[in-house]
Motif scaffolding. Sequence first.
Motif, PDB file in Angstrom:
ATOM      1  N   ASP A  12       1.943 -30.628 -26.497  1.00  0.00           N
ATOM      2  CA  ASP A  12       3.155 -31.459 -26.572  1.00  0.00           C
ATOM      3  C   ASP A  12       3.778 -31.279 -27.955  1.00  0.00           C
ATOM      4  O   ASP A  12       3.104 -30.871 -28.902  1.00  0.00           O
ATOM      5  CB  ASP A  12       2.878 -32.937 -26.233  1.00  0.00           C
ATOM      6  CG  ASP A  12       1.692 -33.542 -26.956  1.00  0.00           C
ATOM      7  OD1 ASP A  12       0.876 -32.790 -27.520  1.00  0.00           O
ATOM      8  OD2 ASP A  12       1.569 -34.784 -26.957  1.00  0.00           O
ATOM      9  N   THR A  13       5.066 -31.578 -28.072  1.00  0.00           N
ATOM     10  CA  THR A  13       5.756 -31.307 -29.332  1.00  0.00           C
ATOM     11  C   THR A  13       6.226 -32.589 -29.997  1.00  0.00           C
ATOM     12  O   THR A  13       6.446 -33.612 -29.339  1.00  0.00           O
ATOM     13  CB  THR A  13       6.961 -30.356 -29.106  1.00  0.00           C
ATOM     14  OG1 THR A  13       7.787 -30.903 -28.072  1.00  0.00           O
ATOM     15  CG2 THR A  13       6.484 -28.972 -28.689  1.00  0.00           C
ATOM     16  N   HIS A  14       6.364 -32.518 -31.310  1.00  0.00           N
ATOM     17  CA  HIS A  14       6.722 -33.683 -32.120  1.00  0.00           C
ATOM     18  C   HIS A  14       8.153 -34.140 -31.798  1.00  0.00           C
ATOM     19  O   HIS A  14       9.028 -33.314 -31.550  1.00  0.00           O
ATOM     20  CB  HIS A  14       6.600 -33.323 -33.596  1.00  0.00           C
ATOM     21  CG  HIS A  14       6.509 -34.509 -34.489  1.00  0.00           C
ATOM     22  ND1 HIS A  14       7.615 -35.092 -35.052  1.00  0.00           N
ATOM     23  CD2 HIS A  14       5.443 -35.250 -34.881  1.00  0.00           C
ATOM     24  CE1 HIS A  14       7.235 -36.132 -35.782  1.00  0.00           C
ATOM     25  NE2 HIS A  14       5.920 -36.262 -35.689  1.00  0.00           N
ATOM     26  N   LEU A  15       8.367 -35.442 -31.810  1.00  0.00           N
ATOM     27  CA  LEU A  15       9.695 -35.995 -31.493  1.00  0.00           C
ATOM     28  C   LEU A  15      10.776 -35.452 -32.431  1.00  0.00           C
ATOM     29  O   LEU A  15      11.929 -35.316 -32.047  1.00  0.00           O
ATOM     30  CB  LEU A  15       9.670 -37.526 -31.576  1.00  0.00           C
ATOM     31  CG  LEU A  15       8.932 -38.264 -30.455  1.00  0.00           C
ATOM     32  CD1 LEU A  15       8.947 -39.758 -30.718  1.00  0.00           C
ATOM     33  CD2 LEU A  15       9.538 -37.953 -29.092  1.00  0.00           C
ATOM     34  N   SER A  16      10.390 -35.120 -33.656  1.00  0.00           N
ATOM     35  CA  SER A  16      11.355 -34.597 -34.632  1.00  0.00           C
ATOM     36  C   SER A  16      11.829 -33.200 -34.261  1.00  0.00           C
ATOM     37  O   SER A  16      12.826 -32.719 -34.784  1.00  0.00           O
ATOM     38  CB  SER A  16      10.714 -34.545 -36.016  1.00  0.00           C
ATOM     39  OG  SER A  16       9.661 -33.581 -36.004  1.00  0.00           O
ATOM     40  N   GLY A  17      11.086 -32.537 -33.364  1.00  0.00           N
ATOM     41  CA  GLY A  17      11.424 -31.162 -33.005  1.00  0.00           C
ATOM     42  C   GLY A  17      10.766 -30.152 -33.943  1.00  0.00           C
ATOM     43  O   GLY A  17      10.833 -28.949 -33.705  1.00  0.00           O
ATOM     44  N   ASP A  18      10.122 -30.620 -35.018  1.00  0.00           N
ATOM     45  CA  ASP A  18       9.462 -29.731 -35.975  1.00  0.00           C
ATOM     46  C   ASP A  18       8.228 -29.094 -35.328  1.00  0.00           C
ATOM     47  O   ASP A  18       7.261 -29.788 -35.028  1.00  0.00           O
ATOM     48  CB  ASP A  18       9.055 -30.552 -37.211  1.00  0.00           C
ATOM     49  CG  ASP A  18       8.412 -29.688 -38.304  1.00  0.00           C
ATOM     50  OD1 ASP A  18       8.018 -28.541 -38.009  1.00  0.00           O
ATOM     51  OD2 ASP A  18       8.324 -30.182 -39.439  1.00  0.00           O
ATOM     52  N   PRO A  19       8.266 -27.754 -35.095  1.00  0.00           N
ATOM     53  CA  PRO A  19       7.160 -27.122 -34.375  1.00  0.00           C
ATOM     54  C   PRO A  19       5.849 -27.130 -35.171  1.00  0.00           C
ATOM     55  O   PRO A  19       4.782 -26.912 -34.599  1.00  0.00           O
ATOM     56  CB  PRO A  19       7.657 -25.687 -34.141  1.00  0.00           C
ATOM     57  CG  PRO A  19       8.704 -25.460 -35.162  1.00  0.00           C
ATOM     58  CD  PRO A  19       9.308 -26.802 -35.491  1.00  0.00           C
ATOM     59  N   LYS A  20       5.936 -27.367 -36.488  1.00  0.00           N
ATOM     60  CA  LYS A  20       4.701 -27.360 -37.290  1.00  0.00           C
ATOM     61  C   LYS A  20       3.965 -28.702 -37.238  1.00  0.00           C
ATOM     62  O   LYS A  20       2.828 -28.813 -37.643  1.00  0.00           O
ATOM     63  CB  LYS A  20       5.018 -26.996 -38.745  1.00  0.00           C
ATOM     64  CG  LYS A  20       5.431 -25.519 -38.900  1.00  0.00           C
ATOM     65  CD  LYS A  20       5.484 -25.083 -40.358  1.00  0.00           C
ATOM     66  CE  LYS A  20       6.599 -25.750 -41.135  1.00  0.00           C
ATOM     67  NZ  LYS A  20       7.953 -25.239 -40.797  1.00  0.00           N
TER      68      LYS A  20
END
Length: 406
Positions: A186-194
């Motif tokens: 799953d990915t961070h809400l901020s959209g930051d892939p790191k």
Amino acid sequence: MDRRHFTARLTLAGMATALGAPIVFAHKLPKDYLPLALQDNDPFTLFTKDKEMVVLNDRPWNMEAKAHLLNDRITPNKYMFIRNNGRIPETIDTNTWTLTVDGESAVGTKTYSLKDLKTKFKHHTYQLTLECGGNGRSEFNPPAKGNQWTVGAVSCANWTGIRLSDVLKDVGVKADAVYIGYHAADTHLSGDPKKEPISRGVPLAKAMQEETLLAFKMNGEDIPLAHGHPLRLVCGGWPASTSGKWLNGISIRNQVHDGAKMGGSSYRVPCETVSPGSKVDEKDMCIIESMPVKSLLTYPKSGALLKKGKNLNINGHAWAGELAVSKVSYSIDFGSTWQECQLEAPANRLAWQHFNATIAFPKKGYYEIWAQATDSNGIAQPMVLPGWNPKGYLNNACHRIAVKVV
Ligand SMILES: Nc1nc2c(c(=O)[nH]1)N[C@H]1C(S)=C(S)[C@@H](COP(=O)(O)O)O[C@H]1N2
Ligand SMILES: [Mo]
């Protein structure tokens, strides 16, 4: 409710997952066109949930059950709460999905395909209770930030998969290993892939328990998308945040795992009781491990009417983290006197236990039924709120329902 935000960003594979079928003429699909079946979607249809489920947040998706919806002995998907910290992965290709084990592994970093995992290791099925550490948060005062769960962030489904211990034995765990941490897609809400939305874990001893699974089936079917398809760590009896969904990595650690939401006030409570509203120093916070004893009256629905002279059959479930439940009692006089319920043994360790009782009411009028479970160490649920903590975890106060005899 911003469902377009979810569906508009779907890739073709993501749409197929949400639709439950591949789009046959996908190559003819106009750019940015959203298939009708997804346009009409509300979160209930999207996640195949019952319309009576309650949405607490849509970014990320969080949804809970009401007590009476949890009456089944094994929780079906439609009544299972959803707790997400980030964005549900959009592209899931089971043919290319891998699990990478790294850290204190004797063979070094090792990557398994889903097929490797399913064919190399023996399959096991257990009923496992998963309760969000924040279940019951809405009752705390001063209030705690976060999803205002009432009583419905708990489930007990049948999970099928392989033992995490078998995989750990396959790579060989180095002598200095003490903890495992999970990584997910799953990915961070901020959209930051790191940034990882959440990466929690458990001590090695919990990871090695026979019931700790890398699951690929829930209630006999592929795990639904919202619950971690195609692979999920399941650590029954511990805060459900330790059961990583969309699992693609396990790190064997020589220290307590320090991934996202392992520190600060996340899933941690003051080691010693504090007065409500206190500021607690980070060093005085302890990680939540086994969940406390708790019970839920799932029948009847609160507010039920009963004809005078008729007996009422009540039932529900009780659970106690790593422990078993030894007793469940009910009271119809606000806790002055208690009667013992019939209590069933668990299907297996870490599964919730069913209870029932037949109640005769003395006369017409308003009553409350309170239920109280006691664990195998003799610790009972508090009748009122347990210790306040900054994030509102571990509210295991007795559940109560209202009944009118008319
Ligand atoms: N990858 C991933 N795993 C996760 C989460 C998440 O946001 N991402 N949420 C955790 C939390 S806090 C809970 S309570 C449970 C909820 O599981 P469910 O949505 O299947 O009921 O999943 C846990 N596993
Ligand atoms: Mo949670």
